[in-house]
Design a protein around this motif. Structure first.
Motif, PDB file in Angstrom:
ATOM      1  N   THR A 163      33.592  38.085  35.237  1.00 62.01           N
ATOM      2  CA  THR A 163      32.908  36.800  35.311  1.00 62.01           C
ATOM      3  C   THR A 163      33.921  35.714  35.619  1.00 62.01           C
ATOM      4  O   THR A 163      34.989  35.667  35.008  1.00 62.01           O
ATOM      5  CB  THR A 163      32.221  36.477  33.966  1.00 62.01           C
ATOM      6  OG1 THR A 163      31.343  37.553  33.639  1.00 62.01           O
ATOM      7  CG2 THR A 163      31.430  35.194  34.046  1.00 62.01           C
ATOM      8  N   ALA A 164      33.578  34.873  36.556  1.00 64.05           N
ATOM      9  CA  ALA A 164      34.445  33.748  36.897  1.00 64.05           C
ATOM     10  C   ALA A 164      33.849  32.456  36.364  1.00 64.05           C
ATOM     11  O   ALA A 164      32.635  32.331  36.247  1.00 64.05           O
ATOM     12  CB  ALA A 164      34.599  33.644  38.412  1.00 64.05           C
ATOM     13  N   GLU A 165      34.723  31.539  36.040  1.00 66.64           N
ATOM     14  CA  GLU A 165      34.285  30.176  35.746  1.00 66.64           C
ATOM     15  C   GLU A 165      34.551  29.368  37.007  1.00 66.64           C
ATOM     16  O   GLU A 165      35.342  29.767  37.855  1.00 66.64           O
ATOM     17  CB  GLU A 165      35.069  29.607  34.566  1.00 66.64           C
ATOM     18  CG  GLU A 165      34.681  30.235  33.256  1.00 66.64           C
ATOM     19  CD  GLU A 165      35.330  29.526  32.073  1.00 66.64           C
ATOM     20  OE1 GLU A 165      36.040  28.521  32.284  1.00 66.64           O
ATOM     21  OE2 GLU A 165      35.119  29.988  30.959  1.00 66.64           O
ATOM     22  N   ARG A 166      33.880  28.270  37.132  1.00 63.34           N
ATOM     23  CA  ARG A 166      34.092  27.390  38.283  1.00 63.34           C
ATOM     24  C   ARG A 166      34.844  26.143  37.815  1.00 63.34           C
ATOM     25  O   ARG A 166      34.552  25.585  36.768  1.00 63.34           O
ATOM     26  CB  ARG A 166      32.751  26.973  38.903  1.00 63.34           C
ATOM     27  CG  ARG A 166      31.890  28.128  39.395  1.00 63.34           C
ATOM     28  CD  ARG A 166      32.391  28.643  40.700  1.00 63.34           C
ATOM     29  NE  ARG A 166      31.558  29.747  41.168  1.00 63.34           N
ATOM     30  CZ  ARG A 166      31.421  30.047  42.429  1.00 63.34           C
ATOM     31  NH1 ARG A 166      32.032  29.348  43.365  1.00 63.34           N
ATOM     32  NH2 ARG A 166      30.672  31.072  42.775  1.00 63.34           N
ATOM     33  N   ASN A 167      35.820  25.730  38.630  1.00 61.95           N
ATOM     34  CA  ASN A 167      36.526  24.491  38.293  1.00 61.95           C
ATOM     35  C   ASN A 167      35.722  23.302  38.825  1.00 61.95           C
ATOM     36  O   ASN A 167      34.630  23.478  39.384  1.00 61.95           O
ATOM     37  CB  ASN A 167      37.967  24.515  38.821  1.00 61.95           C
ATOM     38  CG  ASN A 167      38.052  24.533  40.338  1.00 61.95           C
ATOM     39  OD1 ASN A 167      37.062  24.345  41.048  1.00 61.95           O
ATOM     40  ND2 ASN A 167      39.251  24.746  40.840  1.00 61.95           N
ATOM     41  N   ALA A 168      36.256  22.108  38.669  1.00 57.22           N
ATOM     42  CA  ALA A 168      35.546  20.894  39.092  1.00 57.22           C
ATOM     43  C   ALA A 168      35.211  20.914  40.580  1.00 57.22           C
ATOM     44  O   ALA A 168      34.200  20.354  40.999  1.00 57.22           O
ATOM     45  CB  ALA A 168      36.373  19.652  38.752  1.00 57.22           C
ATOM     46  N   GLY A 169      36.038  21.600  41.363  1.00 57.38           N
ATOM     47  CA  GLY A 169      35.798  21.693  42.805  1.00 57.38           C
ATOM     48  C   GLY A 169      34.891  22.854  43.189  1.00 57.38           C
ATOM     49  O   GLY A 169      34.654  23.098  44.372  1.00 57.38           O
ATOM     50  N   GLY A 170      34.387  23.585  42.201  1.00 59.16           N
ATOM     51  CA  GLY A 170      33.477  24.700  42.479  1.00 59.16           C
ATOM     52  C   GLY A 170      34.179  26.011  42.810  1.00 59.16           C
ATOM     53  O   GLY A 170      33.532  26.983  43.167  1.00 59.16           O
ATOM     54  N   GLN A 171      35.503  26.046  42.684  1.00 54.09           N
ATOM     55  CA  GLN A 171      36.239  27.273  42.991  1.00 54.09           C
ATOM     56  C   GLN A 171      36.228  28.212  41.788  1.00 54.09           C
ATOM     57  O   GLN A 171      36.279  27.785  40.637  1.00 54.09           O
ATOM     58  CB  GLN A 171      37.686  26.931  43.363  1.00 54.09           C
ATOM     59  CG  GLN A 171      37.796  26.079  44.606  1.00 54.09           C
ATOM     60  CD  GLN A 171      39.223  25.594  44.805  1.00 54.09           C
ATOM     61  OE1 GLN A 171      39.938  25.317  43.846  1.00 54.09           O
ATOM     62  NE2 GLN A 171      39.623  25.482  46.072  1.00 54.09           N
ATOM     63  N   ARG A 172      36.176  29.494  42.098  1.00 50.92           N
ATOM     64  CA  ARG A 172      36.195  30.503  41.041  1.00 50.92           C
ATOM     65  C   ARG A 172      37.562  30.521  40.370  1.00 50.92           C
ATOM     66  O   ARG A 172      38.592  30.465  41.029  1.00 50.92           O
ATOM     67  CB  ARG A 172      35.936  31.895  41.633  1.00 50.92           C
ATOM     68  CG  ARG A 172      34.548  32.145  42.110  1.00 50.92           C
ATOM     69  CD  ARG A 172      34.512  33.534  42.778  1.00 50.92           C
ATOM     70  NE  ARG A 172      33.176  33.923  43.124  1.00 50.92           N
ATOM     71  CZ  ARG A 172      32.597  33.654  44.287  1.00 50.92           C
ATOM     72  NH1 ARG A 172      33.245  32.998  45.220  1.00 50.92           N
ATOM     73  NH2 ARG A 172      31.359  34.060  44.521  1.00 50.92           N
ATOM     74  N   ARG A 173      37.545  30.728  39.052  1.00 50.02           N
ATOM     75  CA  ARG A 173      38.768  30.895  38.269  1.00 50.02           C
ATOM     76  C   ARG A 173      38.548  32.074  37.327  1.00 50.02           C
ATOM     77  O   ARG A 173      37.541  32.160  36.628  1.00 50.02           O
ATOM     78  CB  ARG A 173      39.120  29.643  37.471  1.00 50.02           C
ATOM     79  CG  ARG A 173      39.514  28.467  38.336  1.00 50.02           C
ATOM     80  CD  ARG A 173      40.829  28.754  39.062  1.00 50.02           C
ATOM     81  NE  ARG A 173      41.283  27.613  39.839  1.00 50.02           N
ATOM     82  CZ  ARG A 173      41.412  27.613  41.155  1.00 50.02           C
ATOM     83  NH1 ARG A 173      41.125  28.701  41.840  1.00 50.02           N
ATOM     84  NH2 ARG A 173      41.839  26.552  41.782  1.00 50.02           N
ATOM     85  N   PHE A 174      39.523  32.979  37.332  1.00 52.22           N
ATOM     86  CA  PHE A 174      39.422  34.216  36.564  1.00 52.22           C
ATOM     87  C   PHE A 174      40.478  34.264  35.476  1.00 52.22           C
ATOM     88  O   PHE A 174      41.553  33.661  35.599  1.00 52.22           O
ATOM     89  CB  PHE A 174      39.618  35.423  37.498  1.00 52.22           C
ATOM     90  CG  PHE A 174      38.543  35.554  38.527  1.00 52.22           C
ATOM     91  CD1 PHE A 174      37.402  36.293  38.264  1.00 52.22           C
ATOM     92  CD2 PHE A 174      38.664  34.934  39.767  1.00 52.22           C
ATOM     93  CE1 PHE A 174      36.404  36.418  39.213  1.00 52.22           C
ATOM     94  CE2 PHE A 174      37.672  35.051  40.724  1.00 52.22           C
ATOM     95  CZ  PHE A 174      36.539  35.793  40.441  1.00 52.22           C
TER      96      PHE A 174
END
Length: 154
Positions: free
Chosen positions: A33-44
């Protein structure tokens, strides 16, 4: 958790050797599962490196995405999995691997002889599976599927 503790999808791809598209696929399949940063990019999470490494290894052993997902669901998402967490998963796969090894061993050992398939075309079949006794247990290569020739006798 700090933002610097998370990896971009590109960094995760570099660290695992997987294509970005494969990581997206595994995400849609529920393997990570990825979270999204403020710019909408995936972060793992950094622990996703191990999750994806496990996925690659399990696939090489022939496990399906569904089987892998089921095992990974027992891992904690809120923290990095421990050795004990990974040991629990390996026990879950060990039984299946042992069964596969047993089947492959029987296949290797019986490949040049009767496998209880019902063809009766080999002379040995007349001794090993006379009158196609193995058919009582169903169609297909009964002895390779785990039926014991000693139990099939009259």
């Amino acid at each position: 958790m700090k933002a610097s503790d998370r990896l971009s999808i590109g960094e995760l791809a570099r660290r695992t050797g997987l294509a970005v598209s494969a990581i997206r696929y595994y995400e849609t399949e529920g393997l990570l599962t990825a979270e999204r940063n403020a710019g909408g990019q995936r972060r793992f999470l950094r622990s996703d490196i191990r999750r994806l490494s496990f996925v690659q290894i399990a696939q090489r052993f022939g496990f399906t995405i569904g089987e892998i997902r089921e095992q990974l669901q027992s891992l904690p998402l809120e923290r990095t999995p421990t050795k004990a967490d990974w040991s629990k998963i390996s026990r879950g796969f060990r039984h299946e691997l042992d069964a596969r090894i047993s089947t492959l061993t029987r296949l290797r050992d019986d490949l040049d002889g009767c496998i209880g398939c019902g063809c009766l075309s080999l002379k040995k079949c007349k001794l090993y599976n006379p009158e196609d006794r193995a058919r009582r247990y169903g169609s297909g290569p009964r002895y390779l599927l785990g039926d014991d020739p000693a139990e099939i006798g009259d």
